[in-house]
Write a protein that holds these residues in place. Structure first.
Motif, PDB file in Angstrom:
ATOM      1  N   VAL A 120      56.381  66.276  -4.236  1.00 55.23           N
ATOM      2  CA  VAL A 120      55.830  65.309  -3.763  1.00 55.23           C
ATOM      3  C   VAL A 120      54.926  65.566  -2.394  1.00 55.23           C
ATOM      4  O   VAL A 120      53.215  65.671  -2.580  1.00 55.23           O
ATOM      5  CB  VAL A 120      56.067  63.962  -3.681  1.00 55.23           C
ATOM      6  CG1 VAL A 120      55.060  62.862  -3.629  1.00 55.23           C
ATOM      7  CG2 VAL A 120      57.121  63.000  -4.219  1.00 55.23           C
ATOM      8  N   ALA A 121      54.907  66.264  -1.528  1.00 61.05           N
ATOM      9  CA  ALA A 121      53.941  66.957  -0.788  1.00 61.05           C
ATOM     10  C   ALA A 121      53.349  67.976  -0.924  1.00 61.05           C
ATOM     11  O   ALA A 121      52.010  67.994  -1.149  1.00 61.05           O
ATOM     12  CB  ALA A 121      54.667  66.575   0.943  1.00 61.05           C
ATOM     13  N   SER A 122      53.980  69.325  -1.611  1.00 64.14           N
ATOM     14  CA  SER A 122      53.301  70.267  -2.653  1.00 64.14           C
ATOM     15  C   SER A 122      52.136  70.090  -3.736  1.00 64.14           C
ATOM     16  O   SER A 122      51.218  70.765  -3.993  1.00 64.14           O
ATOM     17  CB  SER A 122      53.720  71.228  -3.033  1.00 64.14           C
ATOM     18  OG  SER A 122      54.883  71.399  -1.661  1.00 64.14           O
ATOM     19  N   SER A 123      52.570  68.729  -3.871  1.00 64.05           N
ATOM     20  CA  SER A 123      51.464  68.296  -5.444  1.00 64.05           C
ATOM     21  C   SER A 123      50.212  68.140  -4.372  1.00 64.05           C
ATOM     22  O   SER A 123      48.838  68.156  -5.375  1.00 64.05           O
ATOM     23  CB  SER A 123      51.875  67.374  -5.885  1.00 64.05           C
ATOM     24  OG  SER A 123      52.454  65.839  -5.481  1.00 64.05           O
ATOM     25  N   PHE A 124      49.821  68.024  -3.394  1.00 68.71           N
ATOM     26  CA  PHE A 124      48.748  67.503  -2.865  1.00 68.71           C
ATOM     27  C   PHE A 124      47.947  68.949  -2.372  1.00 68.71           C
ATOM     28  O   PHE A 124      46.969  68.456  -1.737  1.00 68.71           O
ATOM     29  CB  PHE A 124      48.958  66.173  -1.791  1.00 68.71           C
ATOM     30  CG  PHE A 124      48.798  64.996  -2.487  1.00 68.71           C
ATOM     31  CD1 PHE A 124      48.218  64.629  -3.297  1.00 68.71           C
ATOM     32  CD2 PHE A 124      50.418  65.114  -2.396  1.00 68.71           C
ATOM     33  CE1 PHE A 124      48.194  62.781  -3.994  1.00 68.71           C
ATOM     34  CE2 PHE A 124      50.447  63.207  -3.202  1.00 68.71           C
ATOM     35  CZ  PHE A 124      50.077  62.715  -4.478  1.00 68.71           C
ATOM     36  N   LYS A 125      48.961  69.855  -2.208  1.00 67.80           N
ATOM     37  CA  LYS A 125      48.301  70.547  -1.093  1.00 67.80           C
ATOM     38  C   LYS A 125      47.593  71.569  -2.509  1.00 67.80           C
ATOM     39  O   LYS A 125      47.884  71.969  -3.203  1.00 67.80           O
ATOM     40  CB  LYS A 125      49.237  71.160  -0.451  1.00 67.80           C
ATOM     41  CG  LYS A 125      50.185  71.024   0.047  1.00 67.80           C
ATOM     42  CD  LYS A 125      51.361  71.494   0.969  1.00 67.80           C
ATOM     43  CE  LYS A 125      52.020  70.819   1.653  1.00 67.80           C
ATOM     44  NZ  LYS A 125      53.065  71.749   2.632  1.00 67.80           N
ATOM     45  N   GLU A 126      46.300  72.066  -1.754  1.00 70.26           N
ATOM     46  CA  GLU A 126      46.005  74.273  -2.282  1.00 70.26           C
ATOM     47  C   GLU A 126      47.346  74.554  -3.340  1.00 70.26           C
ATOM     48  O   GLU A 126      48.254  74.795  -2.042  1.00 70.26           O
ATOM     49  CB  GLU A 126      45.265  74.871  -1.530  1.00 70.26           C
ATOM     50  CG  GLU A 126      43.809  73.536  -1.172  1.00 70.26           C
ATOM     51  CD  GLU A 126      43.014  73.261  -2.496  1.00 70.26           C
ATOM     52  OE1 GLU A 126      43.113  74.244  -3.772  1.00 70.26           O
ATOM     53  OE2 GLU A 126      42.197  72.979  -2.868  1.00 70.26           O
ATOM     54  N   SER A 127      46.959  75.682  -3.616  1.00 70.54           N
ATOM     55  CA  SER A 127      48.300  76.083  -4.828  1.00 70.54           C
ATOM     56  C   SER A 127      47.983  77.477  -3.928  1.00 70.54           C
ATOM     57  O   SER A 127      49.391  77.757  -3.349  1.00 70.54           O
ATOM     58  CB  SER A 127      47.904  76.542  -5.523  1.00 70.54           C
ATOM     59  OG  SER A 127      47.588  75.497  -6.885  1.00 70.54           O
TER      60      SER A 127
END
Length: 278
Positions: free
Chosen positions: A29-36
């Motif tokens: 879930v946290a990675s879904s809000f990060k830049e790739s």
């Protein structure tokens, strides 16, 4: 003093296990809000340095011109019909094994239970050849039609409920003029509702997460389910859009979580209670 330490230790162990199981979900879930580009750079951090909500917008646009609206519709269609077919057919089969005497009943029951020992990979090739001869490839029929012939685990679960129901109810219904079908619909079916709801939950989970069967039978992108669509974000030969991939993976968890919290009481009730309520 020693007795007081035992609950503390047990709670600490349970808390550690809970964190270890929830951490991958929280990381996704946290990675879904990060830049790739920064997903694996600051992988240890659960708080994005810069919140990027475009991952959900770009991810929902889908692939090959097909949005995730279509993918979710496809998945709900397959999961809904196959779940209904699996649960209802299993209930009918369980009633037949539990209440109807016929030649070879025990043999057929053993054969059905033995199918639970067969991995899907064993029957995968012959099923594909059969469905290909039927002309069902690139349709939802291979994913739906087999579910209308019962699921052994569901049959076994509902048989335990039916066997706990006194046979006197069947005899009383027969005296009142009910045949086997009417007895099943009016007497047995309402009493095994907790078991059926448990089977609905399990079937929903299994069908929603199914990846291999849609991968075998579906070739058109417009027919893809959510699991296949998410896989298309990963491209070994090109740059993978990790942000969109994790964003759509997060959204794919919402129906599963909603189904669990809506029907969680049936899981315990369906396994631990009997089919007859006082």
């Amino acid at each position: 003093m020693r007795l007081r330490r035992i609950p503390v230790i047990s709670h600490a162990i349970l808390l550690a296990l809970t964190v270890s199981m929830l951490y991958p979900v929280a990381w996704m879930v946290a990675s879904s809000f990060k830049e790739s580009s920064s997903v694996f750079v600051d992988a240890a951090s659960l708080i994005p340095n810069q919140w990027n909500f475009d991952n959900y917008i770009n991810g929902w646009k889908g692939v090959a011109g097909v949005t995730f609206t279509t993918f979710f519709k496809n998945t709900f269609l397959v999961v809904g019909i196959s779940t209904i077919g699996s649960v209802l057919s299993s209930a009918v089969i369980a009633f037949g094994f539990s209440r109807i005497r016929f030649r070879g009943r025990n043999l057929w029951f053993v054969c059905m239970m033995l199918t639970m020992l067969l991995p899907y990979e064993i029957v995968m090739v012959p099923q594909y050849i059969l469905f290909n001869q039927f002309g069902w490839i690139n349709t939802y029929l291979p994913l739906i039609i087999p579910t209308f012939f019962g699921t052994p685990f569901f049959v076994f679960l509902m048989m335990q409920f039916i066997r706990s129901i006194p046979y006197d109810l069947d005899e009383a219904a027969e005296i009142d003029g009910c045949n086997k079908f009417t007895t099943f619909v009016r007497i047995i079916l309402p009493l095994i509702l907790p078991a059926m709801m448990t089977c609905v939950i399990f079937s929903f989970y299994w069908r929603w997460d199914d990846f291999l069967a849609p991968l075998l039978y579906l070739n058109k992108v417009s027919l893809y389910t959510v699991s296949l669509a998410i896989k298309m974000f990963s491209d070994p030969d090109n740059v993978t859009d990790w942000g969109a991939l994790f964003a759509m993976s997060t959204l794919s968890l919402i129906p599963v979580c909603a189904a669990f919290f809506a029907f969680q009481r049936y899981i315990v009730e369906g396994i631990h209670t009997s089919g007859l309520k006082g």
